[in-house]
Design a protein around this motif. Structure first.
Motif, PDB file in Angstrom:
ATOM      1  N   LEU A 324      62.589 110.400  49.770  1.00  0.00           N
ATOM      2  CA  LEU A 324      61.496 110.763  50.680  1.00  0.00           C
ATOM      3  C   LEU A 324      60.154 110.443  50.035  1.00  0.00           C
ATOM      4  O   LEU A 324      59.979 110.628  48.832  1.00  0.00           O
ATOM      5  CB  LEU A 324      61.533 112.261  51.010  1.00  0.00           C
ATOM      6  CG  LEU A 324      62.722 112.819  51.793  1.00  0.00           C
ATOM      7  CD1 LEU A 324      62.573 114.335  51.952  1.00  0.00           C
ATOM      8  CD2 LEU A 324      62.865 112.148  53.144  1.00  0.00           C
ATOM      9  N   VAL A 325      59.230 109.981  50.855  1.00  0.00           N
ATOM     10  CA  VAL A 325      57.862 109.730  50.385  1.00  0.00           C
ATOM     11  C   VAL A 325      56.892 110.449  51.296  1.00  0.00           C
ATOM     12  O   VAL A 325      56.942 110.299  52.522  1.00  0.00           O
ATOM     13  CB  VAL A 325      57.529 108.224  50.364  1.00  0.00           C
ATOM     14  CG1 VAL A 325      56.084 108.006  49.944  1.00  0.00           C
ATOM     15  CG2 VAL A 325      58.470 107.490  49.420  1.00  0.00           C
ATOM     16  N   HIS A 326      56.015 111.239  50.705  1.00  0.00           N
ATOM     17  CA  HIS A 326      55.022 111.955  51.478  1.00  0.00           C
ATOM     18  C   HIS A 326      53.725 111.182  51.522  1.00  0.00           C
ATOM     19  O   HIS A 326      53.167 110.815  50.492  1.00  0.00           O
ATOM     20  CB  HIS A 326      54.754 113.335  50.855  1.00  0.00           C
ATOM     21  CG  HIS A 326      53.572 114.027  51.475  1.00  0.00           C
ATOM     22  ND1 HIS A 326      52.459 114.410  50.759  1.00  0.00           N
ATOM     23  CD2 HIS A 326      53.336 114.393  52.763  1.00  0.00           C
ATOM     24  CE1 HIS A 326      51.598 114.989  51.559  1.00  0.00           C
ATOM     25  NE2 HIS A 326      52.089 114.984  52.787  1.00  0.00           N
ATOM     26  N   SER A 327      53.254 110.930  52.765  1.00  0.00           N
ATOM     27  CA  SER A 327      51.951 110.328  53.020  1.00  0.00           C
ATOM     28  C   SER A 327      51.904 108.921  52.401  1.00  0.00           C
ATOM     29  O   SER A 327      52.913 108.302  52.089  1.00  0.00           O
ATOM     30  CB  SER A 327      50.845 111.226  52.480  1.00  0.00           C
ATOM     31  OG  SER A 327      49.576 110.779  52.895  1.00  0.00           O
ATOM     32  N   GLY A 328      50.709 108.389  52.251  1.00  0.00           N
ATOM     33  CA  GLY A 328      50.558 107.052  51.679  1.00  0.00           C
ATOM     34  C   GLY A 328      50.855 105.944  52.668  1.00  0.00           C
ATOM     35  O   GLY A 328      51.208 106.184  53.825  1.00  0.00           O
ATOM     36  N   THR A 329      50.718 104.719  52.195  1.00  0.00           N
ATOM     37  CA  THR A 329      50.936 103.529  53.026  1.00  0.00           C
ATOM     38  C   THR A 329      51.936 102.615  52.358  1.00  0.00           C
ATOM     39  O   THR A 329      51.688 102.115  51.242  1.00  0.00           O
ATOM     40  CB  THR A 329      49.609 102.765  53.226  1.00  0.00           C
ATOM     41  OG1 THR A 329      48.630 103.643  53.776  1.00  0.00           O
ATOM     42  CG2 THR A 329      49.813 101.574  54.143  1.00  0.00           C
ATOM     43  N   PRO A 330      53.087 102.377  53.003  1.00  0.00           N
ATOM     44  CA  PRO A 330      54.085 101.482  52.395  1.00  0.00           C
ATOM     45  C   PRO A 330      53.591 100.049  52.385  1.00  0.00           C
ATOM     46  O   PRO A 330      53.027  99.558  53.372  1.00  0.00           O
ATOM     47  CB  PRO A 330      55.313 101.647  53.288  1.00  0.00           C
ATOM     48  CG  PRO A 330      54.776 102.115  54.603  1.00  0.00           C
ATOM     49  CD  PRO A 330      53.555 102.929  54.284  1.00  0.00           C
ATOM     50  N   ASN A 331      53.771  99.363  51.266  1.00  0.00           N
ATOM     51  CA  ASN A 331      53.364  97.962  51.132  1.00  0.00           C
ATOM     52  C   ASN A 331      54.502  97.229  50.405  1.00  0.00           C
ATOM     53  O   ASN A 331      54.457  97.040  49.189  1.00  0.00           O
ATOM     54  CB  ASN A 331      52.054  97.869  50.347  1.00  0.00           C
ATOM     55  CG  ASN A 331      51.553  96.447  50.243  1.00  0.00           C
ATOM     56  OD1 ASN A 331      52.008  95.561  50.958  1.00  0.00           O
ATOM     57  ND2 ASN A 331      50.620  96.217  49.318  1.00  0.00           N
ATOM     58  N   PRO A 332      55.557  96.868  51.162  1.00  0.00           N
ATOM     59  CA  PRO A 332      56.760  96.297  50.552  1.00  0.00           C
ATOM     60  C   PRO A 332      56.485  95.097  49.672  1.00  0.00           C
ATOM     61  O   PRO A 332      57.152  94.909  48.676  1.00  0.00           O
ATOM     62  CB  PRO A 332      57.603  95.908  51.761  1.00  0.00           C
ATOM     63  CG  PRO A 332      57.094  96.752  52.865  1.00  0.00           C
ATOM     64  CD  PRO A 332      55.632  96.917  52.609  1.00  0.00           C
TER      65      PRO A 332
END
Length: 332
Positions: A324-332
């Motif tokens: 699980l990841v809380h908040s932030g912006t995924p940038n694969p």
């Protein structure tokens, strides 16, 4: 007369000596208060993840639906349509093979609760239940039950800091009517899965022989520049999206009778997650804090990436527990 004076003086000095001894004793007790032990009937070998609770404001409905939709890409558990347990030779997340865990027994009999801050709203409840029941049946089967609870907050009580704290305390005090909860995953809509079988892995890290805990979650793992107020409790606290032990009354005692009065007096009431660490990391409370510090555990399973960009590939590459990841912006 002189004999009486000397006798009175001797008696006075005796009482002063006694009072000084008592005063020293009282000061010593006040400086190093023992943490009371609450005996319970907890059985560590029965520990497991029993509940998932998602707290939110009604304005976050789209975020809730987005979170549920993400389960289609990252299912909570591996459960076939016919409810057959996972076999050893089936396609299983490498986490379970590496740790030699009985994957087929994990992530079962978990209750999911939508926890809304506001007063009861039948239309909203219907939309939430409909969103859940549109998920594929094999995802729905990961949960034994789903329900909606309302915290009945209004006005200023439904603000960001106050509302979040009151909702958490409502859960901690049994306000959700959870049935025999043990470990409860408490996740906001912006705490999203990044790995399949995420609920099974979170269940695994609560079970014996894992050391019992009160809170297990993430220190801030994002860009250090995102935290402008660089006080120690902001830097080292466990984010509120975490796993909580609702089976141990000692945790409730610590929160309401030890930590909360101290923080309210010295800081006021703000974010409940940082408030806990305001108490734990203050040197005035060192003697009490050191007796319970082991009850607060950091984990890779949940990563707090608040206001930060992150790579899902990198996160999973660093740890096979990250789910699980809380908040932030995924940038694969």
């Amino acid at each position: 007369y002189q004999r009486r004076v000397r006798g009175s003086l001797s008696l006075f000095l005796f009482y002063v000596t006694i009072l000084n001894v008592l005063h020293i004793f009282v000061l010593d007790v006040n400086m190093t208060p023992p943490y009371p032990s609450h005996q319970t009937e907890l059985h560590p070998k029965q520990a497991r993840l029993t509940n998932v609770v998602m707290p939110f404001h009604s304005r976050q409905l789209l975020g809730v639906i987005h979170n549920l939709e993400s389960w289609k890409h990252f299912p909570p558990c591996h459960l076939a349509e016919d409810d057959t347990p996972i076999q050893a030779n089936s396609t299983v997340d490498p986490f379970f093979l590496k740790h030699d865990l009985p994957a087929g027994l994990l992530g079962r009999n978990v209750t999911f609760t939508f926890f809304v801050s506001s007063e009861e709203d039948p239309e909203l409840e219907h939309r939430l239940m409909s969103a859940f029941h549109t998920l594929p049946s094999k995802i729905q089967k990961c949960f034994r039950e789903v329900n909606v609870r309302f915290c009945q907050l209004t006005g200023s009580d439904d603000g960001y800091f106050t509302g979040s704290r009151k909702m958490f305390e409502n859960m901690l005090n049994g306000g959700l009517d959870l049935i025999e909860p043990y470990y409860v995953l408490y996740i906001e809509p912006d705490c999203l899965p990044v790995r399949r079988n995420w609920m099974m892995i979170l269940d695994a890290i609560t079970r014996w022989p894992t050391s019992p805990f009160w809170i297990k979650g993430s220190i801030f793992r994002g860009n250090g520049q995102a935290i402008e107020d660089r006080q120690v409790h902001n830097l080292f606290h466990i984010n509120g999206n975490a796993i909580y032990n609702l089976a141990d009354p000692s945790f409730r005692h610590f929160y309401f009778d030890v930590m909360r009065p101290y923080v309210t007096k010295h800081y006021g009431d703000e974010a409940y997650d940082t408030d806990i660490f305001k108490f734990l990391l203050n040197l005035d409370n060192w003697d009490s804090a050191r007796q319970v510090a082991h009850k607060f555990q950091f984990t890779d399973a949940i990563q707090n990436m608040w206001h930060s960009e992150y790579s899902i590939t990198d996160l999973k590459g660093h740890s096979d527990e990250t789910v699980l990841v809380h908040s932030g912006t995924p940038n694969p």
